[in-house]
Design a protein around this motif. Structure first.
Motif, PDB file in Angstrom:
ATOM      1  N   ARG A  18       5.493  -4.269  -9.676  1.00  0.00           N
ATOM      2  CA  ARG A  18       5.588  -3.137 -10.593  1.00  0.00           C
ATOM      3  C   ARG A  18       6.227  -1.940  -9.901  1.00  0.00           C
ATOM      4  N   PRO A  19       6.808  -1.019 -10.675  1.00  0.00           N
ATOM      5  CA  PRO A  19       7.411   0.173 -10.072  1.00  0.00           C
ATOM      6  C   PRO A  19       6.353   1.219  -9.692  1.00  0.00           C
ATOM      7  N   LEU A  20       5.583   0.899  -8.680  1.00  0.00           N
ATOM      8  CA  LEU A  20       4.549   1.790  -8.161  1.00  0.00           C
ATOM      9  C   LEU A  20       5.015   2.370  -6.838  1.00  0.00           C
ATOM     10  N   HIS A  21       4.477   3.505  -6.469  1.00  0.00           N
ATOM     11  CA  HIS A  21       4.785   4.062  -5.155  1.00  0.00           C
ATOM     12  C   HIS A  21       3.768   3.548  -4.146  1.00  0.00           C
ATOM     13  N   GLY A  22       4.237   3.301  -2.947  1.00  0.00           N
ATOM     14  CA  GLY A  22       3.354   2.947  -1.852  1.00  0.00           C
ATOM     15  C   GLY A  22       3.192   4.145  -0.944  1.00  0.00           C
ATOM     16  N   LEU A  23       2.088   4.206  -0.232  1.00  0.00           N
ATOM     17  CA  LEU A  23       1.865   5.245   0.768  1.00  0.00           C
ATOM     18  C   LEU A  23       1.953   4.584   2.134  1.00  0.00           C
ATOM     19  N   PRO A  32      -5.010  13.127  12.021  1.00  0.00           N
ATOM     20  CA  PRO A  32      -5.072  11.941  11.176  1.00  0.00           C
ATOM     21  C   PRO A  32      -3.687  11.559  10.661  1.00  0.00           C
ATOM     22  N   ALA A  33      -3.578  10.303  10.246  1.00  0.00           N
ATOM     23  CA  ALA A  33      -2.303   9.803   9.735  1.00  0.00           C
ATOM     24  C   ALA A  33      -1.835  10.645   8.554  1.00  0.00           C
ATOM     25  N   GLN A  34      -0.527  10.732   8.393  1.00  0.00           N
ATOM     26  CA  GLN A  34       0.059  11.487   7.288  1.00  0.00           C
ATOM     27  C   GLN A  34       0.967  10.552   6.489  1.00  0.00           C
ATOM     28  N   PRO A  35       0.376   9.771   5.575  1.00  0.00           N
ATOM     29  CA  PRO A  35       1.154   8.809   4.793  1.00  0.00           C
ATOM     30  C   PRO A  35       2.235   9.490   3.969  1.00  0.00           C
ATOM     31  N   ARG A  36       3.298   8.749   3.716  1.00  0.00           N
ATOM     32  CA  ARG A  36       4.399   9.229   2.895  1.00  0.00           C
ATOM     33  C   ARG A  36       4.624   8.277   1.729  1.00  0.00           C
ATOM     34  N   PRO A  37       4.903   8.812   0.526  1.00  0.00           N
ATOM     35  CA  PRO A  37       5.194   7.931  -0.607  1.00  0.00           C
ATOM     36  C   PRO A  37       6.555   7.269  -0.426  1.00  0.00           C
ATOM     37  N   VAL A  38       6.617   5.981  -0.743  1.00  0.00           N
ATOM     38  CA  VAL A  38       7.858   5.225  -0.575  1.00  0.00           C
ATOM     39  C   VAL A  38       8.028   4.224  -1.712  1.00  0.00           C
ATOM     40  N   TRP A  39       9.282   3.866  -1.951  1.00  0.00           N
ATOM     41  CA  TRP A  39       9.589   2.704  -2.770  1.00  0.00           C
ATOM     42  C   TRP A  39       9.433   1.491  -1.861  1.00  0.00           C
ATOM     43  N   ILE A  70       0.807  -0.006   4.409  1.00  0.00           N
ATOM     44  CA  ILE A  70       1.184   0.544   3.116  1.00  0.00           C
ATOM     45  C   ILE A  70       0.037   0.279   2.158  1.00  0.00           C
ATOM     46  N   VAL A  71      -0.281   1.286   1.359  1.00  0.00           N
ATOM     47  CA  VAL A  71      -1.312   1.176   0.333  1.00  0.00           C
ATOM     48  C   VAL A  71      -0.639   1.452  -1.006  1.00  0.00           C
ATOM     49  N   VAL A  72      -0.895   0.579  -1.970  1.00  0.00           N
ATOM     50  CA  VAL A  72      -0.339   0.726  -3.316  1.00  0.00           C
ATOM     51  C   VAL A  72      -1.507   0.714  -4.296  1.00  0.00           C
ATOM     52  N   ALA A  73      -1.554   1.717  -5.168  1.00  0.00           N
ATOM     53  CA  ALA A  73      -2.660   1.831  -6.124  1.00  0.00           C
ATOM     54  C   ALA A  73      -2.137   1.864  -7.550  1.00  0.00           C
ATOM     55  N   ALA A  74      -2.959   1.380  -8.460  1.00  0.00           N
ATOM     56  CA  ALA A  74      -2.644   1.459  -9.877  1.00  0.00           C
ATOM     57  C   ALA A  74      -2.659   2.923 -10.304  1.00  0.00           C
ATOM     58  N   PRO A  75      -1.843   3.284 -11.289  1.00  0.00           N
ATOM     59  CA  PRO A  75      -1.802   4.677 -11.738  1.00  0.00           C
ATOM     60  C   PRO A  75      -3.039   5.069 -12.539  1.00  0.00           C
ATOM     61  N   ILE A 132       7.530  -5.113   6.787  1.00  0.00           N
ATOM     62  CA  ILE A 132       6.145  -5.212   7.254  1.00  0.00           C
ATOM     63  C   ILE A 132       5.722  -6.667   7.136  1.00  0.00           C
ATOM     64  N   HIS A 133       5.286  -7.228   8.255  1.00  0.00           N
ATOM     65  CA  HIS A 133       4.811  -8.614   8.323  1.00  0.00           C
ATOM     66  C   HIS A 133       3.283  -8.562   8.311  1.00  0.00           C
ATOM     67  N   PRO A 134       2.674  -8.905   7.170  1.00  0.00           N
ATOM     68  CA  PRO A 134       1.224  -8.711   7.031  1.00  0.00           C
ATOM     69  C   PRO A 134       0.404  -9.433   8.100  1.00  0.00           C
ATOM     70  N   GLU A 135      -0.498  -8.681   8.688  1.00  0.00           N
ATOM     71  CA  GLU A 135      -1.505  -9.236   9.578  1.00  0.00           C
ATOM     72  C   GLU A 135      -2.890  -9.077   8.955  1.00  0.00           C
ATOM     73  N   LYS A 136      -3.018  -8.072   8.092  1.00  0.00           N
ATOM     74  CA  LYS A 136      -4.282  -7.838   7.403  1.00  0.00           C
ATOM     75  C   LYS A 136      -3.976  -7.298   6.010  1.00  0.00           C
ATOM     76  N   VAL A 137      -4.587  -7.925   5.027  1.00  0.00           N
ATOM     77  CA  VAL A 137      -4.442  -7.498   3.636  1.00  0.00           C
ATOM     78  C   VAL A 137      -5.824  -7.229   3.068  1.00  0.00           C
ATOM     79  N   ASN A 138      -6.004  -6.038   2.519  1.00  0.00           N
ATOM     80  CA  ASN A 138      -7.237  -5.683   1.818  1.00  0.00           C
ATOM     81  C   ASN A 138      -6.865  -5.366   0.376  1.00  0.00           C
ATOM     82  N   ARG A 139      -7.807  -5.596  -0.506  1.00  0.00           N
ATOM     83  CA  ARG A 139      -7.538  -5.334  -1.917  1.00  0.00           C
ATOM     84  C   ARG A 139      -8.836  -4.980  -2.630  1.00  0.00           C
TER      85      ARG A 139
END
Length: 142
Positions: A18-23, A32-39, A70-75, A132-139
């Motif tokens: 889906r066309p969601l933004h990732g952080l 602390p980390a400073q995530p950025r929104p990305v396609w 990268i974290v992607v959330a539903a709107p 990004i080559h996943p080593e850990k996936v949380n959902r």
């Protein structure tokens, strides 16, 4: 919340198409980390890729420490759901312009002359592809 040590599920891939933004957060960054929104694009082989300029801060940090998440959330308005992917990152010199074109078509109406010009500007610049080559996936999903 569930964790699958290293792979995206079919449901994850459907959500990530889906066309969601990732952080995006990269290692070796500020604390602390400073995530950025990305396609981004989740690929059939289970990686997540995005594009950026070759001289950006994120690329310089990734060259020192090639880890990111990268974290992607539903709107808002949808049931709560998110996917987080963390792992090693490769900086690829090829494929960034093709990726940028695919993502622009996903996120923008390229029939709009302003957006078409924005894409032309992106394609006129040097870009690299971050994978990004996943080593850990949380959902999490209701």
């Amino acid at each position: 919340m569930s964790t699958d040590a290293s792979s995206l599920t079919t449901e994850d891939l459907e959500f990530l198409q889906r066309p969601l933004h990732g952080l995006l957060s990269v290692a070796a960054g500020p604390i602390p980390a400073q995530p950025r929104p990305v396609w981004f694009e989740a690929t059939a082989d289970g990686t997540v890729q995005l594009f950026t300029g070759p001289d950006t801060v994120k690329v310089r940090r990734l060259r020192r420490d090639p880890r990111a998440s990268i974290v992607v959330a539903a709107p808002v308005g949808e049931r709560e759901r998110w996917v987080s992917v963390a792992g090693g990152v490769t900086v690829e010199p090829d494929g960034a312009h093709d990726l940028a074109s695919r993502l622009a078509a996903r996120y923008w109406d390229l029939g709009d002359p302003t957006r078409a010009a924005d894409l032309a500007g992106i394609l006129a610049e040097d870009q690299v592809r971050l994978v990004i080559h996943p080593e850990k996936v949380n959902r999490f999903a209701y």
